[in-house]
Scaffold this motif. Structure first.
Motif, mmCIF file in Angstrom:
data_model
loop_
_atom_site.group_PDB
_atom_site.id
_atom_site.type_symbol
_atom_site.label_atom_id
_atom_site.label_comp_id
_atom_site.label_asym_id
_atom_site.label_seq_id
_atom_site.Cartn_x
_atom_site.Cartn_y
_atom_site.Cartn_z
ATOM 1 N N ARG A 18 50.383 39.775 31.248
ATOM 2 C CA ARG A 18 49.976 38.360 31.245
ATOM 3 C C ARG A 18 49.733 37.860 29.827
ATOM 4 N N ALA A 78 42.396 36.333 50.390
ATOM 5 C CA ALA A 78 42.034 37.305 49.351
ATOM 6 C C ALA A 78 41.518 36.575 48.123
ATOM 7 N N PRO A 79 40.514 37.164 47.443
ATOM 8 C CA PRO A 79 40.036 36.552 46.200
ATOM 9 C C PRO A 79 41.170 36.456 45.193
ATOM 10 N N ASP A 80 41.100 35.432 44.366
ATOM 11 C CA ASP A 80 42.126 35.270 43.333
ATOM 12 C C ASP A 80 42.109 36.451 42.372
ATOM 13 N N ILE A 81 43.284 36.768 41.850
ATOM 14 C CA ILE A 81 43.378 37.732 40.762
ATOM 15 C C ILE A 81 42.748 37.100 39.526
ATOM 16 N N GLU A 82 41.862 37.818 38.892
ATOM 17 C CA GLU A 82 41.176 37.253 37.730
ATOM 18 C C GLU A 82 41.871 37.674 36.440
ATOM 19 N N THR A 107 42.095 47.684 48.264
ATOM 20 C CA THR A 107 42.745 48.926 48.666
ATOM 21 C C THR A 107 44.247 48.727 48.523
ATOM 22 N N GLU A 152 48.000 35.748 50.446
ATOM 23 C CA GLU A 152 47.421 37.096 50.391
ATOM 24 C C GLU A 152 46.132 37.092 51.195
ATOM 25 N N ARG A 158 42.437 49.438 56.420
ATOM 26 C CA ARG A 158 41.071 49.566 55.925
ATOM 27 C C ARG A 158 40.540 48.217 55.479
ATOM 28 N N VAL A 159 39.225 48.077 55.539
ATOM 29 C CA VAL A 159 38.587 46.920 54.920
ATOM 30 C C VAL A 159 38.916 46.952 53.421
ATOM 31 N N THR A 160 39.205 45.803 52.864
ATOM 32 C CA THR A 160 39.633 45.553 51.471
ATOM 33 C C THR A 160 41.129 45.760 51.266
ATOM 34 N N SER A 161 41.866 46.158 52.319
ATOM 35 C CA SER A 161 43.320 46.185 52.183
ATOM 36 C C SER A 161 43.825 44.746 52.083
ATOM 37 N N ILE A 162 44.955 44.603 51.429
ATOM 38 C CA ILE A 162 45.559 43.288 51.268
ATOM 39 C C ILE A 162 46.868 43.249 52.063
ATOM 40 N N PHE A 207 42.023 41.343 35.433
ATOM 41 C CA PHE A 207 42.465 42.346 36.402
ATOM 42 C C PHE A 207 43.673 43.097 35.840
ATOM 43 N N GLU A 250 42.856 39.371 52.782
ATOM 44 C CA GLU A 250 42.072 40.604 52.674
ATOM 45 C C GLU A 250 41.539 40.954 54.055
ATOM 46 N N MET A 305 39.488 46.889 39.617
ATOM 47 C CA MET A 305 40.629 46.211 39.004
ATOM 48 C C MET A 305 40.235 45.333 37.816
ATOM 49 N N SER A 306 39.025 44.828 37.798
ATOM 50 C CA SER A 306 38.588 43.960 36.716
ATOM 51 C C SER A 306 38.052 44.799 35.573
#
Lengths: 298, 59
Positions: free
Chosen positions: A146, B50-54, A20, B36, B23-27, B57, B38, A66-67
């Motif tokens: 990137r 927070a999960p890593d940015i892949e 979010t 970071e 909210r849930v999933t806010s960072i 993304f 979550e 996002m992915s």
């Protein structure tokens, strides 16, 4: 399909998310202001059994994943169960891959930086030398600036190709090579929703990569007839929808369409634009989602 | 926004305030270690790294 917790959400809109962010918060706020029922679906919770019986539960699905990879498949899963997804899978496929985007833009006759493709490391040097130095190498799939590389000479080209080979990933050994456009310290982002241009901004940076994810700042850009026409043609070339069209200017002023984004981020634009982008996105989804749901044969 | 709840960073245990409309999933960013985080629960507010940015993304 599972993913949204709770009871039947038939008639609600679904918003697929990974995080979010500001954009999603603005979208949720717009949905709430309009009194539109919606469900936030975290893409990490999606589980889908092929052929499972089911009904259309959502009136429309707004994809904010996002992915790119997850977005491609989630869109197809929702479409397979009878949902209308914004943007459709064909648009996601094309916009998420710079090679497919360039092919679509060039096919449509849009001005585009000179681009040469190669699908092996051996051919990459020739591709780079056809473009000439400096050249820009971009991953076919990737964002936020990137792994963009400005290659100034043959030595740098050979080193870069060797490094890309060492990544041991087939996609990193597909080469997307573009001329380096000696632009002003800015590029342009134009938001297209449906068949309308709703806003445009300059993204300024001292760095040659003018991406807000890399620190670029935004300023309002006047939408000229030329800009509007190019943006609408670019959006149409990739299938249309809710899109952000990126352009560069040559030193002489010629505009070039570089790419089209299918899950646009607009935090930089929201800060300066006179229109409420999130509300326009929600309005588009609402107006183009069916109001009479048909039970789906999933 | 007003601060409605404070929970702790799972990495450094620093107190991390959250807004009342979180909210849930806010960072959010931990003010102690800048990790970071979550939001994984809101009643009470709970954080996870927070999960890593892949690689794929972004838009």
């Amino acid at each position: 399909m599972s993913g949204a917790r709770g009871a039947n959400h038939r008639g609600s809109l679904a918003v697929l998310t990974t995080r979010t962010r500001l954009e999603e918060r603005l979208i949720f706020a717009a949905l709430e202001r309009r009194g539109l029922p919606y469900v936030q679906v975290d893409d990490r919770t999606l589980v889908h059994r092929l052929g499972a019986p089911g009904a259309v539960r959502y009136r429309g699905v707004l994809n904010r994943i996002m992915s790119h990879t997850r977005s491609v498949y989630a869109t197809r899963i929702f479409e397979a169960t009878g949902h209308r997804v914004f943007n459709p899978s064909g648009v996601v496929d094309v916009c998420g891959d710079k090679i497919l985007t360039s092919l679509a833009l060039v096919r449509a006759g849009l001005p585009h930086p000179e681009t040469v493709l190669a699908v092996t490391p051996d051919a990459a040097i020739e591709a780079i030398e056809r473009v000439g130095y400096p050249a820009v190498l971009k991953p076919a799939v990737g964002s936020w600036g990137r792994l963009l590389s400005k290659v100034n000479d043959r030595d740098a080209a050979e080193t870069l190709i060797e490094h890309k080979q060492s990544l041991r990933s087939p996609i990193h050994n597909v080469y997307y090579v573009q001329e380096y456009v000696d632009k002003p310290d800015r590029d342009l982002r134009v938001i297209v929703i449906g068949d309308e241009v709703v806003a445009a901004v300059y993204r300024r940076s001292d760095h040659w990569i003018t991406n807000t994810a890399r620190g670029a700042t935004t300023a309002v850009c006047a939408v000229t007839d030329e800009l509007r026409s190019l943006a609408l043609r670019a959006a149409a070339a990739v299938g249309g929808g809710i899109l952000a069209v990126d352009l560069l200017e040559r030193a002489g002023g010629e505009l070039l369409v570089t790419e089209v984004n299918h899950t646009m981020e607009f935090h930089g634009l929201a800060a300066v634009a006179e229109v409420d982008i999130a509300d326009l996105v929600v309005d588009h989804v609402d107006r183009n989602s069916p109001t009479d749901l048909v039970e789906a044969a999933a | 926004m007003t601060t409605a709840a404070v929970s702790t960073c799972p990495d450094c245990t620093e107190a991390v305030p959250s807004a009342d409309d979180v909210r849930v999933t806010s960072i959010v960013e931990c003010p102690g270690c800048q990790a970071e985080l979550e939001v994984i629960g809101v009643d009470p507010v709970e954080y996870a790294l927070a999960p890593d940015i892949e690689e794929d993304f972004g838009e």
